[in-house]
Design an enzyme around this catalytic site. Structure first.
Site, PDB file in Angstrom:
ATOM      1  N   GLY A   5       0.820  -1.203   0.000  1.00 47.66           N
ATOM      2  CA  GLY A   5       0.000   0.000   0.000  1.00 47.66           C
ATOM      3  C   GLY A   5       0.854   1.253   0.000  1.00 47.66           C
ATOM      4  O   GLY A   5       2.063   1.216   0.249  1.00 47.66           O
ATOM      5  N   ASP A  35       3.506  -1.917   8.265  1.00 52.14           N
ATOM      6  CA  ASP A  35       2.426  -1.981   7.285  1.00 52.14           C
ATOM      7  C   ASP A  35       1.463  -0.824   7.521  1.00 52.14           C
ATOM      8  O   ASP A  35       1.519  -0.148   8.551  1.00 52.14           O
ATOM      9  CB  ASP A  35       1.688  -3.320   7.389  1.00 52.14           C
ATOM     10  CG  ASP A  35       1.061  -3.754   6.077  1.00 52.14           C
ATOM     11  OD1 ASP A  35       0.936  -2.907   5.163  1.00 52.14           O
ATOM     12  OD2 ASP A  35       0.694  -4.941   5.959  1.00 52.14           O
ATOM     13  N   GLY A  36       0.578  -0.603   6.571  1.00 47.70           N
ATOM     14  CA  GLY A  36      -0.462   0.403   6.713  1.00 47.70           C
ATOM     15  C   GLY A  36      -1.781  -0.249   7.082  1.00 47.70           C
ATOM     16  O   GLY A  36      -1.858  -1.451   7.325  1.00 47.70           O
ATOM     17  N   ALA A  37      -2.832   0.544   7.130  1.00 45.84           N
ATOM     18  CA  ALA A  37      -4.175   0.035   7.419  1.00 45.84           C
ATOM     19  C   ALA A  37      -5.195   0.991   6.826  1.00 45.84           C
ATOM     20  O   ALA A  37      -4.937   2.188   6.679  1.00 45.84           O
ATOM     21  CB  ALA A  37      -4.399  -0.119   8.919  1.00 45.84           C
ATOM     22  N   LYS A  65      -7.905  -4.081   6.842  1.00 35.67           N
ATOM     23  CA  LYS A  65      -6.893  -3.967   5.803  1.00 35.67           C
ATOM     24  C   LYS A  65      -7.341  -4.725   4.555  1.00 35.67           C
ATOM     25  O   LYS A  65      -8.320  -5.447   4.584  1.00 35.67           O
ATOM     26  CB  LYS A  65      -5.549  -4.544   6.291  1.00 35.67           C
ATOM     27  CG  LYS A  65      -4.906  -3.741   7.403  1.00 35.67           C
ATOM     28  CD  LYS A  65      -3.665  -4.409   7.985  1.00 35.67           C
ATOM     29  CE  LYS A  65      -2.687  -4.899   6.962  1.00 35.67           C
ATOM     30  NZ  LYS A  65      -2.206  -3.829   6.058  1.00 35.67           N
ATOM     31  N   GLU A 120      -0.066 -10.226   3.920  1.00 39.08           N
ATOM     32  CA  GLU A 120       0.139  -9.256   4.999  1.00 39.08           C
ATOM     33  C   GLU A 120      -0.157  -9.878   6.359  1.00 39.08           C
ATOM     34  O   GLU A 120       0.584  -9.665   7.327  1.00 39.08           O
ATOM     35  CB  GLU A 120      -0.757  -8.035   4.780  1.00 39.08           C
ATOM     36  CG  GLU A 120      -0.316  -7.134   3.641  1.00 39.08           C
ATOM     37  CD  GLU A 120      -1.297  -6.016   3.378  1.00 39.08           C
ATOM     38  OE1 GLU A 120      -0.859  -4.952   2.911  1.00 39.08           O
ATOM     39  OE2 GLU A 120      -2.510  -6.198   3.627  1.00 39.08           O
TER      40      GLU A 120
END
Length: 237
Positions: free
Chosen positions: A29, A83-85, A97, A106
């Site tokens: 992402g 990581d993102g969300a 996510k 992920e």
């Protein structure tokens, strides 16, 4: 511009947590990619690390910035994953996510990691998961319409994710993604367990009790949300 600067702040702070010699899970992402770029910059300062990428796109970027990559089956640990969300429920640090389609890899890397660090801008904080975005559910292509029916029985409104060409989106694993609108999810733990029991479902985008630290970027600085529920603030830019 404000959102991008907020993401950049969070990503750089996350990259600063990586220590020499670590094996690092690299999320997918746009926000996670900022962290990958920041790690690439740190390589020029002598940082040594090995990356485990969660998608083909992330792997390609990591190689471009000089990060050595390993397959998850060839490492005995992941020290830290970044990581993102799409959504973060602030009280529990539960995550939604998967809008990028890499949710299965992920989640695997997140579970492998000794510490999971999530980076977001403050627009991603929600009172309830599912309030803003549908829940991605990865399913096998065989019988996917039945999976969609069963998700409807749970109160969801599933939509097959498609590319701009109109062709179905395929994950890096070759599977389909159903984006399921539930609205605000009253009992994420129940939904987590129930969806996983459906035949044909590989996994879904609820990441519960997994995040150890959430770094929230804003126009004025960053805020740190930890699993212990303690909150600290800094104006680090």
């Amino acid at each position: 511009m404000g959102t991008e600067r907020a993401k950049e702040r969070a990503a750089r702070f996350a990259a600063s947590l990586v220590e020499d010699g670590m094996i690092v899970g690299l999320g997918s992402g746009s926000t996670a990619e900022l962290a990958v770029r920041a790690l690439g910059e740190r390589l020029h300062d002598g940082l040594r690390l090995i990356g485990v990428a969660t998608s083909q796109r992330t792997a390609a970027l990591a190689r471009r910035v000089g990060i050595e990559l390993r397959d998850p089956d060839s490492v005995d640990r992941i020290d830290l994953a970044i990581d993102g969300a799409d959504e973060v429920e602030e009280r529990s640090l539960g995550l939604l996510k998967g809008r990028g389609g890499a949710l299965v890899r992920e989640k695997l890397v997140a579970r492998m990691a000794r510490r999971l660090v999530i980076i977001i801008d403050d627009s991603k904080l929600v009172a309830a998961l599912g309030a803003r975005f549908p829940l991605p559910v990865e399913v096998v292509p065989f019988g996917w319409r039945w999976c969609a029916r069963w998700l409807e029985d749970l109160g969801g409104r599933p939509t097959l994710r498609c590319r701009p060409t109109g062709h179905p989106f395929r994950s890096d694993n070759g599977n389909l993604i159903l984006d399921v609108a539930f609205g605000a999810i009253a009992d994420p733990a129940w939904l987590d367990r129930t969806i996983k029991m459906l035949p044909g479902v590989i996994d879904h985008g609820l990441f519960l009790d997994m995040a150890d630290l959430v770094i929230v970027g804003s126009e004025t600085g960053i805020r740190l949300l930890e699993r212990s529920r303690t909150v600290s603030e800094t104006s680090k830019s």
